[in-house]
Design a protein around this motif. Structure first.
Motif, PDB file in Angstrom:
ATOM      1  N   VAL A  43       6.319   4.313  -8.230  1.00 16.59           N
ATOM      2  CA  VAL A  43       4.958   4.680  -7.832  1.00 16.59           C
ATOM      3  C   VAL A  43       4.929   5.844  -6.839  1.00 16.59           C
ATOM      4  O   VAL A  43       4.132   6.773  -6.996  1.00 16.59           O
ATOM      5  N   HIS A  75      -7.828  -1.039 -10.996  1.00 17.06           N
ATOM      6  CA  HIS A  75      -6.951  -1.232 -12.157  1.00 17.06           C
ATOM      7  C   HIS A  75      -6.936  -2.727 -12.422  1.00 17.06           C
ATOM      8  O   HIS A  75      -6.345  -3.488 -11.664  1.00 17.06           O
ATOM      9  N   ASN A 109      -9.516  -0.124 -16.421  1.00 13.68           N
ATOM     10  CA  ASN A 109      -9.989   0.208 -15.085  1.00 13.68           C
ATOM     11  C   ASN A 109     -11.503   0.108 -15.001  1.00 13.68           C
ATOM     12  O   ASN A 109     -12.195   0.180 -16.021  1.00 13.68           O
ATOM     13  N   TRP A 139      -4.856   9.782  -1.187  1.00  9.21           N
ATOM     14  CA  TRP A 139      -4.708   8.947  -2.376  1.00  9.21           C
ATOM     15  C   TRP A 139      -4.037   7.662  -1.911  1.00  9.21           C
ATOM     16  O   TRP A 139      -2.871   7.672  -1.535  1.00  9.21           O
ATOM     17  N   GLN A 140      -4.785   6.563  -1.875  1.00  8.32           N
ATOM     18  CA  GLN A 140      -4.221   5.300  -1.399  1.00  8.32           C
ATOM     19  C   GLN A 140      -4.321   4.240  -2.483  1.00  8.32           C
ATOM     20  O   GLN A 140      -5.401   3.924  -2.971  1.00  8.32           O
ATOM     21  N   GLN A 141      -3.169   3.710  -2.830  1.00  7.45           N
ATOM     22  CA  GLN A 141      -3.055   2.708  -3.877  1.00  7.45           C
ATOM     23  C   GLN A 141      -2.634   1.398  -3.205  1.00  7.45           C
ATOM     24  O   GLN A 141      -1.577   1.334  -2.579  1.00  7.45           O
ATOM     25  N   ARG A 201       0.462   5.589   0.105  1.00  6.51           N
ATOM     26  CA  ARG A 201      -0.482   6.666   0.356  1.00  6.51           C
ATOM     27  C   ARG A 201       0.201   8.008   0.199  1.00  6.51           C
ATOM     28  O   ARG A 201       1.308   8.218   0.676  1.00  6.51           O
ATOM     29  N   SER A 215       0.825  -1.196   0.000  1.00  2.00           N
ATOM     30  CA  SER A 215       0.000   0.000   0.000  1.00  2.00           C
ATOM     31  C   SER A 215       0.865   1.254   0.000  1.00  2.00           C
ATOM     32  O   SER A 215       1.840   1.349   0.741  1.00  2.00           O
ATOM     33  N   PHE A 231      -4.279  -3.345  -8.909  1.00  2.00           N
ATOM     34  CA  PHE A 231      -4.369  -2.557  -7.674  1.00  2.00           C
ATOM     35  C   PHE A 231      -5.712  -1.859  -7.603  1.00  2.00           C
ATOM     36  O   PHE A 231      -6.445  -1.790  -8.595  1.00  2.00           O
ATOM     37  N   THR A 232      -6.015  -1.343  -6.416  1.00  2.00           N
ATOM     38  CA  THR A 232      -7.189  -0.511  -6.211  1.00  2.00           C
ATOM     39  C   THR A 232      -6.714   0.842  -5.700  1.00  2.00           C
ATOM     40  O   THR A 232      -5.912   0.924  -4.771  1.00  2.00           O
ATOM     41  N   LEU A 233      -7.203   1.889  -6.340  1.00  2.00           N
ATOM     42  CA  LEU A 233      -6.890   3.259  -5.933  1.00  2.00           C
ATOM     43  C   LEU A 233      -8.130   3.851  -5.267  1.00  2.00           C
ATOM     44  O   LEU A 233      -9.208   3.861  -5.872  1.00  2.00           O
ATOM     45  N   ASN A 235       2.899   9.199  -7.854  1.00  2.00           N
ATOM     46  CA  ASN A 235       1.638   9.605  -7.227  1.00  2.00           C
ATOM     47  C   ASN A 235       1.679  11.070  -6.807  1.00  2.00           C
ATOM     48  O   ASN A 235       0.707  11.804  -6.978  1.00  2.00           O
TER      49      ASN A 235
END
Length: 144
Positions: free
Chosen positions: A125, A85, A70, A108-110, A8, A6, A91-93, A129
């Protein structure tokens, strides 16, 4: 899930939560700021609704093309955007928007599905970001 999967990024933007949300909802505006510095986008499908598809090709400054697929999984106006994605790397954003005195606090958390892949892309990344949010800020400043 390990925190190693993760990433952020948080910052306060001098815009309303609705203005920030609209920067995701408008394909024309989103195409101008999505991705790291020097990248451009060609959107093929943009269905800004829960369950809607978003497919595009991101072009790097070197001309490399990166296809993306996406799905918008959660949309709460002026509050939250969740994007899945669904191609490599998976991944999930989650973008959370909170109104504060001087604008909007954006989180913003990926979260990557695979910790090993997350660690492989970490060096790219984390700065990317931040650059994305820099580009978002510039795009909103230039709005009438």
């Amino acid at each position: 899930m390990s925190n190693d999967a993760s990433f952020r990024t948080e910052r306060t933007l001098p815009f309303s939560p609705q203005a920030v949300y609209n920067a995701f909802a408008s394909s024309d505006l989103l195409a101008t700021w999505w991705g790291p510095e020097g990248f451009t986008n060609e959107f093929q499908t943009f269905e800004f609704k829960e369950g809607g598809r978003w497919t595009f090709v991101m072009m790097g400054p070197d001309g490399a093309r990166y296809p993306n697929q996406n799905v918008f999984t959660e949309l709460e106006p002026a509050s939250r955007v969740v994007i899945r994605h669904d191609c490599q790397p998976f991944f999930t954003l989650t973008v959370q928007l909170t109104q504060v005195t001087d604008g909007t606090h954006l989180r913003w958390q990926q979260v990557f599905d695979d910790t090993q892949i997350a660690q492989t892309v970490k060096a790219m990344v984390e700065p990317a970001n931040g650059q994305n949010l820099d580009r978002l800020t510039r795009a909103l400043i230039s709005q009438p």
